[in-house]
Design an enzyme around this catalytic site. Structure first.
Site, PDB file in Angstrom:
ATOM      1  N   LYS A   1       4.695 100.621  21.678  1.00  8.64           N
ATOM      2  CA  LYS A   1       5.557 101.051  20.571  1.00  8.64           C
ATOM      3  C   LYS A   1       4.885 100.660  19.265  1.00  8.64           C
ATOM      4  O   LYS A   1       4.674  99.476  18.996  1.00  8.64           O
ATOM      5  CB  LYS A   1       6.938 100.381  20.671  1.00  8.64           C
TER       6      LYS A   1
ATOM      7  N   ASP B   1      10.246  99.811  10.529  1.00  8.29           N
ATOM      8  CA  ASP B   1      11.524 100.279  11.065  1.00  8.29           C
ATOM      9  C   ASP B   1      12.640  99.935  10.090  1.00  8.29           C
ATOM     10  O   ASP B   1      13.155  98.818  10.088  1.00  8.29           O
ATOM     11  CB  ASP B   1      11.781  99.637  12.440  1.00  8.29           C
TER      12      ASP B   1
ATOM     13  N   LYS C   1      19.206  99.589   8.504  1.00 10.90           N
ATOM     14  CA  LYS C   1      19.414  98.170   8.782  1.00 10.90           C
ATOM     15  C   LYS C   1      19.883  97.459   7.515  1.00 10.90           C
ATOM     16  O   LYS C   1      19.589  97.900   6.411  1.00 10.90           O
ATOM     17  CB  LYS C   1      18.081  97.535   9.222  1.00 10.90           C
TER      18      LYS C   1
ATOM     19  N   ASP D   1       7.150  95.742  13.877  1.00  8.60           N
ATOM     20  CA  ASP D   1       7.737  96.573  14.933  1.00  8.60           C
ATOM     21  C   ASP D   1       6.673  97.423  15.642  1.00  8.60           C
ATOM     22  O   ASP D   1       7.003  98.269  16.470  1.00  8.60           O
ATOM     23  CB  ASP D   1       8.852  97.451  14.338  1.00  8.60           C
TER      24      ASP D   1
ATOM     25  N   ASP E   1      18.403 103.968  14.652  1.00  5.19           N
ATOM     26  CA  ASP E   1      17.714 102.677  14.733  1.00  5.19           C
ATOM     27  C   ASP E   1      17.281 102.357  16.172  1.00  5.19           C
ATOM     28  O   ASP E   1      16.517 101.424  16.394  1.00  5.19           O
ATOM     29  CB  ASP E   1      18.628 101.572  14.189  1.00  5.19           C
TER      30      ASP E   1
ATOM     31  N   GLU F   1      15.056 103.748  17.818  1.00  4.34           N
ATOM     32  CA  GLU F   1      13.953 104.712  17.708  1.00  4.34           C
ATOM     33  C   GLU F   1      12.802 104.401  18.664  1.00  4.34           C
ATOM     34  O   GLU F   1      12.063 105.308  19.051  1.00  4.34           O
ATOM     35  CB  GLU F   1      13.423 104.738  16.263  1.00  4.34           C
TER      36      GLU F   1
ATOM     37  N   ARG G   1      12.717 103.613  21.793  1.00  6.04           N
ATOM     38  CA  ARG G   1      12.832 104.277  23.101  1.00  6.04           C
ATOM     39  C   ARG G   1      12.530 105.770  22.977  1.00  6.04           C
ATOM     40  O   ARG G   1      12.101 106.391  23.944  1.00  6.04           O
ATOM     41  CB  ARG G   1      14.215 103.997  23.693  1.00  6.04           C
TER      42      ARG G   1
HETATM   43  N1  BES Z   1      12.825  97.175  16.241  1.00  9.03           N
HETATM   44  C1  BES Z   1      14.186  96.982  16.593  1.00  9.03           C
HETATM   45  C2  BES Z   1      14.398  95.799  17.537  1.00  9.03           C
HETATM   46  C3  BES Z   1      14.052  94.433  16.974  1.00  9.03           C
HETATM   47  C4  BES Z   1      15.027  93.688  16.347  1.00  9.03           C
HETATM   48  C5  BES Z   1      12.794  93.911  17.132  1.00  9.03           C
HETATM   49  C6  BES Z   1      14.705  92.426  15.865  1.00  9.03           C
HETATM   50  C7  BES Z   1      12.488  92.662  16.645  1.00  9.03           C
HETATM   51  C8  BES Z   1      13.447  91.911  16.009  1.00  9.03           C
HETATM   52  C9  BES Z   1      14.721  98.229  17.298  1.00  9.03           C
HETATM   53  O1  BES Z   1      14.162  99.428  16.882  1.00  9.03           O
HETATM   54  C10 BES Z   1      16.163  98.302  17.009  1.00  9.03           C
HETATM   55  O2  BES Z   1      16.518  98.485  15.879  1.00  9.03           O
HETATM   56  N2  BES Z   1      16.984  98.165  18.046  1.00  9.03           N
HETATM   57  C11 BES Z   1      18.395  98.207  17.896  1.00  9.03           C
HETATM   58  C12 BES Z   1      18.933  99.031  19.037  1.00  9.03           C
HETATM   59  C13 BES Z   1      20.373  99.431  18.861  1.00  9.03           C
HETATM   60  C14 BES Z   1      20.547 100.333  17.669  1.00  9.03           C
HETATM   61  C15 BES Z   1      20.839 100.121  20.127  1.00  9.03           C
HETATM   62  C16 BES Z   1      18.908  96.789  17.935  1.00  9.03           C
HETATM   63  O3  BES Z   1      18.318  95.937  18.608  1.00  9.03           O
HETATM   64  O4  BES Z   1      19.883  96.503  17.243  1.00  9.03           O
HETATM   65 ZN    ZN Z   2      12.290  99.324  16.125  1.00  2.00          ZN
HETATM   66 MN    MN Z   3      15.171 100.247  15.229  1.00  2.00          MN
END
Ligand code: BES
Ligand code: ZN
Ligand code: MN
Length: 490
Positions: A255, A260, A267, A278, A337, A339, A341
């Site tokens: 990834k 992000d 966010k 990210d 967010d 993204e 996956r």
């Molecule tokens: N890049 C983030 C996950 C992340 C969060 C990595 C904190 C490192 C530190 C990912 O893209 C994300 O935003 N995931 C969301 C998923 C949700 C919207 C289903 C999350 O973890 O809140």
């Molecule tokens: Zn992310």
């Molecule tokens: Mn995200």
């Protein structure tokens, strides 16, 4: 900082000697103590230093010792002194004296094997990593004074030979760390791709696909994430052919979200700057390929990096959009967010279709929920193959990159179903890392696969390991290099 191997400490400014916890001075430390008329043992008796891991005691101007600075270095319990304990001791010795004013640090390991001497040199290289290119006002006294680390060994040639492949891995870890540390205004998808392309002299073949090519392949999941960014999305494909011609490759997928923001599902401002890392999964894959090529691994391997920037914009993807993936399956984008996956869904499908690999392993800073589950020192491992998972789990304790296998219950899979499309990209908070993995599994086409959610481990803020300074870890390079070496070469 350069590492060298020598038969004696010579005129080193600092001489580091290992001491096991609770044990009398032994080996080179006992010899130096004898030369100093017992001054080292007296210094130790006058202090609380017992030889515990990550502790050191400086003894200055010991009589009879050429080096003006002797560093008694805790090696921890003698019966727990494995390669990782040695790495910790060597890394700690470096940190203890790096700004002491001395230029040459000798670490006397003449009582250990040449392989252990090599390992100590490797550890110092990892410990000495710095990302300071944007610091324009560093005080000279805060900069490292140690320029040479001389590992004293009984067999210089053997130590050098054992160190050569480790040197390749150290360079690869540093390469990955630099990628993770770079801010997103510098490292956007095309710049990431350029840096990967520049590795071709190592013997890697690198192909870069832009948006037009990915459009032709139908990679709408990946392109949808990047469509709100002015930076062009890229797919970087790295190949290392060190195995038998025609042998199916092993494959690694990363990834690479260079930043992000969350997109339209934006966010909160607090902590958003962390999202420069990210792309830690893609950095690990690029670093792994660097390592395999650098040490001429006897294996065929491919690395596929999905490189995008997730931005809000008039052209950005919206919540509710339904997108057709390269696999033909449709996805309702509930949360822009989620993204990673989407990027990996197309990258995994592309990888299995184009390379028919023996297996695929993806690495991704995929979910915040992984940090809630495991805390900051474990990555989550998800796999449809016990053999693959076991090979990863076997490598993990050898390199100090911790993984914990997570369940992928079939009865959770339907949580990702959507009423308007084949699946949705987000569904509630319960088991968020697991449902993310189950989403990815739908794009593996049954190929043996493992997913490492490295959200907890890609960046470290309060490091407990001398070989992993605070900041970008390059997490996964050592783990997968070790796994390839132990399970898939020769
Ligand atoms: N890049 C983030 C996950 C992340 C969060 C990595 C904190 C490192 C530190 C990912 O893209 C994300 O935003 N995931 C969301 C998923 C949700 C919207 C289903 C999350 O973890 O809140
Ligand atoms: Zn992310
Ligand atoms: Mn995200």
């Amino acid at each position: 900082m350069t590492i060298e191997f020598a038969a004696a400490a010579g005129s080193a400014d600092i001489l580091a000697l290992l001491v096991h916890d609770g044990q009398p001075l032994a080996g080179p430390a006992a010899a130096a103590d004898a030369a100093a008329g017992g001054a080292l043992a007296r210094a130790q008796a006058a202090s609380r230093f017992t030889g515990g891991a990550r502790s050191t005691l400086s003894v200055l101007a010991a009589p009879g010792v050429e080096a003006g600075h002797v560093l008694l270095t805790g090696a921890g319990a003698a019966d727990k002194f494995d390669d990782l304990a040695l790495e910790t001791a060597a890394g700690q010795a470096y940190h203890a004296v790096k700004t002491s004013g001395g230029a040459v640090l000798a670490i006397d390991l003449s009582h250990l094997s040449p392989a252990q001497a090599a390992r100590a040199g490797f550890a110092v290289q990892l410990a000495a990593y710095r990302f300071d290119k944007y610091l324009t006002k560093q005080k000279p006294e805060k900069l490292p004074s140690v320029k040479t680390v001389r590992i004293v060994t009984g067999d210089v040639e053997a130590a050098r030979a054992a160190h050569a492949p480790m040197q390749a891995v150290a360079e690869a870890v540093h390469f990955a760390r630099d990628l993770v540390a770079e801010p997103a205004n510098v490292l956007y998808p095309a710049e990431f791709a350029r840096r990967v392309k520049a590795l071709e002299p190592l013997g890697l073949k690198v192909e870069i696909l832009g948006e037009a090519e990915m459009e032709k392949l139908g990679m709408r999941l990946l392109l949808g994430v990047g469509q709100g960014s002015v930076r062009e999305s890229q797919l970087a494909i790295m190949r290392w052919d060190g195995g038998k011609a025609g042998d199916a490759p092993i494959a690694f997928v990363g990834k690479g979200v260079c930043f992000d923001t969350g997109g339209i599902s934006i966010k909160p401002a607090q902590g958003m700057e962390d999202m420069i890392w990210d792309m830690g999964g893609a950095a690990a894959v690029a670093g792994l390929m660097h390592a395999l090529a650098g040490r001429k691994a006897k294996v065929n391997a491919v690395g596929v990096l999905g490189l995008v920037e997730n931005m809000p914009d008039g052209n950005a993807q919206r919540p509710g959009d339904i997108v057709v993936s390269m696999s033909g399956q449709t996805v309702e984008v509930i949360n822009t967010d989620a993204e990673g996956r989407l990027v990996l869904g197309d990258a995994l499908w592309y990888t299995q279709e184009h390379f028919k690999p023996k297996f695929m392993i993806d690495l991704a800073t995929l979910t915040g929920a992984m940090i809630i589950s495991l805390g900051l020192d474990y990555a989550g491992l998800f796999s449809n193959s016990d053999e693959l998972a076991d090979n990863i789990l076997a490598a993990s304790p050898r390199v100090g990159e911790n993984v914990w296998r997570m369940p992928m219950p079939a009865q959770y899979d339907k949580i990702m179903d959507s009423k308007q499309a084949d699946m949705r990209n987000s569904a509630g908070r319960d088991g968020g890392s697991i449902t993310a993995a189950l989403f990815l599994q739908r794009f593996t086409n049954g190929v043996p696969w493992a997913h490492l959610d490295i959200a907890p481990t890609a960046w470290v803020k309060d490091s407990q390991r001398p070989t992993v300074p605070d900041g970008p870890v390059g997490w996964g390079v050592r783990l997968l290099d070790r796994m390839v070496q132990d399970s898939y070469e020769g």
